[in-house]
Design an enzyme around this catalytic site. Structure first.
Site, mmCIF file in Angstrom:
data_model
loop_
_atom_site.group_PDB
_atom_site.id
_atom_site.type_symbol
_atom_site.label_atom_id
_atom_site.label_comp_id
_atom_site.label_asym_id
_atom_site.label_seq_id
_atom_site.Cartn_x
_atom_site.Cartn_y
_atom_site.Cartn_z
ATOM 1 N NE ARG A 19 -1.310 2.365 2.986
ATOM 2 C CZ ARG A 19 -0.743 3.428 3.543
ATOM 3 N NH1 ARG A 19 -0.575 4.557 2.837
ATOM 4 N NH2 ARG A 19 -0.307 3.391 4.787
ATOM 5 C CG ASP A 20 3.556 4.134 2.872
ATOM 6 O OD1 ASP A 20 3.884 4.944 1.999
ATOM 7 O OD2 ASP A 20 3.475 4.433 4.073
ATOM 8 C CG HIS A 23 2.563 6.891 -1.588
ATOM 9 N ND1 HIS A 23 1.613 7.774 -2.053
ATOM 10 C CD2 HIS A 23 2.111 6.456 -0.380
ATOM 11 C CE1 HIS A 23 0.632 7.863 -1.174
ATOM 12 N NE2 HIS A 23 0.908 7.081 -0.149
ATOM 13 C CB SER A 173 2.319 11.658 7.280
ATOM 14 O OG SER A 173 1.259 11.099 8.007
ATOM 15 C CG HIS A 200 3.010 4.463 9.209
ATOM 16 N ND1 HIS A 200 2.599 3.431 8.388
ATOM 17 C CD2 HIS A 200 3.561 5.385 8.387
ATOM 18 C CE1 HIS A 200 2.903 3.730 7.125
ATOM 19 N NE2 HIS A 200 3.487 4.917 7.104
ATOM 20 C CG HIS A 202 7.110 7.786 6.126
ATOM 21 N ND1 HIS A 202 7.163 7.381 4.815
ATOM 22 C CD2 HIS A 202 5.854 7.510 6.548
ATOM 23 C CE1 HIS A 202 5.979 6.899 4.449
ATOM 24 N NE2 HIS A 202 5.173 6.958 5.485
#
Length: 341
Positions: A19-20, A23, A173, A200, A202
């Protein structure tokens, strides 16, 4: 007299590679790519494999990118490949609808994540309720969480629990956090709710694994990570690295190290042209607190307007832009250009 050692802490790893990671490739993964990675992740014992357009259910659009496959095809493909792992989906109200949720559960989604901007948890009420009614595990997550204080995040997470969320947490995010930021926020959330806490990360500042460990130490027990860090911009917390580090620290994930290394190799060979890296733009994106998915449109706009993309990212950060506001990039670029003149 001898005593048994305490049970190893159990950390549930949630894998949004499919899913991620979308991008990073313009949402263009095909069915064979989805199937190949899902089979490998399932063999490794990954608890939850999340799939979909990078922005979630119903998000495929001209504005942020048309996916190669529709939601139903992606979900069906991955569901067939998962014999033991659960399948997860992600939805942000405004992109997806209750009908999208119903279709996702019909196609086999076990875990449903409803996402909202960090100060707008009230928009999750209806969809968390729908997910619970459908029999899926309902989770609530807050996006761009660096834009809110620890107390505000705790209040918003408590609200989502009230709406029926069975796990709640935050997404870094923009890859903006330092470990101390994570510790403070996760502690506040864990103190405010009685359900599992999600983190989550990054990797814009190179701290995704460190931040994930800080989250665990502060009380989070559901941690997101992707194979080879496959995700927007500088990528996500790297799954196989996190599995190894947690194993060294004595935590239990239920994931086989050799098998997850093999899954990571599948991801590197089949899903991406190259693993994510912390280039100058990704770094500035993290410092500015701007979602990494803005990278391509920022670069394109800066090139067209003759601007330094660093200046454009910093200006967007000052305006606290969020995903879905990509149309502001051109406006901000024109304002910068006019100011230079």
């Amino acid at each position: 007299m001898t005593t048994n050692p305490p049970d190893r802490p159990r950390i549930l790893l949630h894998d949004p590679t499919l899913r991620d990671g979308h991008h990073a490739v313009g949402h263009q993964l095909d069915a064979e790519q989805l199937r190949a990675y899902a089979i490998a992740a399932n063999a490794a014992g990954v608890p939850v494999v999340e799939v979909g357009h990078g922005n979630g259910l119903g998000a495929s659009s001209l504005q942020i990118g048309r996916a190669k496959l529709n939601d139903a095809t992606m979900l069906t493909t991955v569901r067939e490949a998962l014999t033991s792992s659960r399948m997860g989906v992600f939805m942000a109200p405004g992109w997806g609808t209750s009908e999208d949720l119903k279709a996702a559960v019909h196609h086999g989604a076990d875990v449903v994540r409803i996402a909202a901007h960090c100060t707008e948890a009230d928009v999750t009420e209806r969809h968390l309720g729908v997910a619970r009614t459908l029999g899926a595990e309902a989770q609530g997550v807050l996006l761009m969480s660096h834009m809110a204080s620890p107390g505000e995040l705790a209040e918003q997470c408590a609200l989502m629990v009230k709406f029926g969320a069975q796990a709640v947490g935050i997404m870094d995010s923009a890859g903006h956090y330092l470990p101390c930021d994570v510790t403070e926020r996760v502690h506040a959330i864990a103190d405010a709710v009685d359900v599992p806490v999600v983190f989550h990360g990054h990797n814009n500042l190179g701290l995704a694994v460190a931040n994930s460990l800080a989250a665990v130490d502060a009380g989070a027990c559901v941690i997101d990570a992707t194979a080879r860090g496959f995700g927007a911009g500088a990528g996500n917390t790297q799954l196989e690295v996190l599995v190894a580090v947690l194993e060294r620290r004595g935590a239990e994930t239920g994931i086989g190290l050799r098998e997850i290394l093999a899954a990571a190799d599948v991801a590197a060979d089949r899903l991406m042209k190259a693993p994510p890296s912390i280039d100058s733009i990704a770094l500035v994106s993290g410092l500015a607190g701007v979602f990494s998915g803005f990278k391509r449109p920022v670069l394109d706009t800066a090139r067209a307007e003759g601007l330094d993309p660093v200046d454009l990212f910093l200006a967007l950060g000052e305006r606290q832009v969020v995903a879905g506001q990509e149309d502001l990039i051109s406006d901000v670029a024109r304002q910068l250009k006019a100011a230079i003149r």
